[in-house]
Scaffold this active site. Structure first.
Site, mmCIF file in Angstrom:
data_model
loop_
_atom_site.group_PDB
_atom_site.id
_atom_site.type_symbol
_atom_site.label_atom_id
_atom_site.label_comp_id
_atom_site.label_asym_id
_atom_site.label_seq_id
_atom_site.Cartn_x
_atom_site.Cartn_y
_atom_site.Cartn_z
ATOM 1 N N GLY A 13 105.674 48.972 84.833
ATOM 2 C CA GLY A 13 105.330 48.463 83.508
ATOM 3 C C GLY A 13 104.087 47.600 83.554
ATOM 4 N N ALA A 14 103.110 48.042 84.346
ATOM 5 C CA ALA A 14 101.949 47.204 84.659
ATOM 6 C C ALA A 14 100.746 47.456 83.769
ATOM 7 C CB ALA A 14 101.536 47.422 86.118
ATOM 8 N N GLY A 17 101.098 43.934 78.470
ATOM 9 C CA GLY A 17 101.985 42.782 78.443
ATOM 10 C C GLY A 17 101.977 41.959 79.711
ATOM 11 N N ILE A 18 103.146 41.421 80.054
ATOM 12 C CA ILE A 18 103.211 40.541 81.224
ATOM 13 C C ILE A 18 102.976 41.317 82.513
ATOM 14 C CG2 ILE A 18 104.702 38.860 80.079
ATOM 15 C CD1 ILE A 18 107.028 39.937 81.700
ATOM 16 N N GLY A 19 103.284 42.609 82.524
ATOM 17 C CA GLY A 19 103.017 43.396 83.723
ATOM 18 C C GLY A 19 101.538 43.468 84.027
ATOM 19 N N SER A 141 116.333 38.629 81.519
ATOM 20 C CA SER A 141 116.114 37.974 80.234
ATOM 21 C C SER A 141 117.288 37.064 79.891
ATOM 22 C CB SER A 141 115.947 39.011 79.122
ATOM 23 O OG SER A 141 115.925 38.389 77.842
ATOM 24 N N TYR A 166 120.633 46.453 75.091
ATOM 25 C CA TYR A 166 119.587 45.705 75.791
ATOM 26 C C TYR A 166 120.179 44.509 76.532
ATOM 27 C CZ TYR A 166 115.408 42.947 76.671
ATOM 28 O OH TYR A 166 114.419 42.214 77.283
#
Length: 283
Positions: A13-14, A17-19, A141, A166
């Site tokens: 997930g890079a 966003g945060i990735g 999370s 989720y």
């Protein structure tokens, strides 16, 4: 880790966003990076951005749909062919408001948010041990609080709720980290997980209608920046302060106590065994 220069880091997930910010921060430390993302266009854009900001970093890109087991196997084969893996950051994840089923017959939230973590860690275990000291960082999370696993319905087939699916997947992340730590005992590979915060990223944008609109408004009003959200993943991947420490749940770079359900060793072991059974049955 003492000196990140030349360390081999894999980030799922890079490409946004945060990735992406995590990748940029680690690239600035002159690590060798593999960016894993599903969308080729976003992947090429992320690759160009990182190379422009950290020209000395060695960065490559692997496209994969991590909700599919064949994508995970192909990624693992590619990574196992490389010289070493010093850091694995399991960051890819999503929330699906309507229930979807993958080609493997798995509910998509469970497949992407939990099974991808489990399968990559399993297939890369020997490489990580051979590269040790090494680290596994799992993005979980605070949404795990209040969730409970139902082993008669891990695929969320009954009365599906996107938020419940989720939350359960994030509980899985913490339980998985707990059991992984136990199973890595005696090696120099550590596993920790974290809450990144409510981050203004692409998270939730895949949902349409009122849900998607509400998510975007909430992010505008309450979310933190991806830069702040990446602080704890970068800390767990690189800080000497957590060298040798394993099994923790972190928030804002500090240990935090997860929910009682997330501390249940019997549930953690059962989840591992069920995940292994699912993976074996679909191999």
């Amino acid at each position: 880790m003492a000196g990140m220069e030349g360390k081999f880091c894999v980030i799922t997930g890079a490409t946004s966003g945060i990735g992406l910010i995590t990748a940029e921060r680690l690239a600035a430390l002159e690590t060798r990076l593999v960016l894993v993302g599903r969308d080729p266009g976003r992947g090429e854009t992320a690759l160009a951005r990182i190379k422009a900001r950290a020209p000395r970093a060695e960065v490559s890109l692997h496209h994969a749909d991590l909700s599919r087991l064949d994508g995970l196997r192909a990624l693992a084969a590619d990574l196992n062919a490389r010289p070493r893996i010093d850091v694995l950051i399991n960051n890819a994840g999503a929330m699906f408001w309507r229930r979807q089923v993958t080609a493997d017959g798995l509910e998509r939230t469970f497949a992407l948010n939990h099974m991808a973590y489990f399968v990559l860690a399993a297939l890369l275990r020997d490489k990580l041990v051979a590269s040790s000291p090494a680290r596994i960082v799992n993005v979980a999370s605070e949404a795990h609080r209040g969730a409970r696993l139902d082993f008669t319905d891990l695929q969320n087939a009954r009365r599906y709720s996107g938020m419940r699916a989720y939350s359960r997947s994030k509980l899985c992340n913490i339980l998985f980290t707990r059991e992984l730590t136990r199973r890595l005992a005696g090696t120099a590979v550590t596993a920790n997980c974290l809450h990144p915060g409510f981050v203004n990223s692409r998270f939730g944008d895949n949902n349409s209608g009122v849900v998607g609109f509400g998510t975007r408004i909430a992010k505008q009003l309450f979310a933190i920046s991806p830069k702040l959200g990446a602080e704890t993943p970068v800390y767990l991947a690189s800080s000497p302060a957590v060298e040798g420490k394993s099994g923790g749940y972190y928030d804002q770079c500090a240990l935090k106590t997860p929910s009682p359900e997330a501390q249940d060793d019997r549930t953690a072991q059962r989840l591992w065994e069920e995940s292994a059974r699912i993976f074996g049955a679909t191999s």
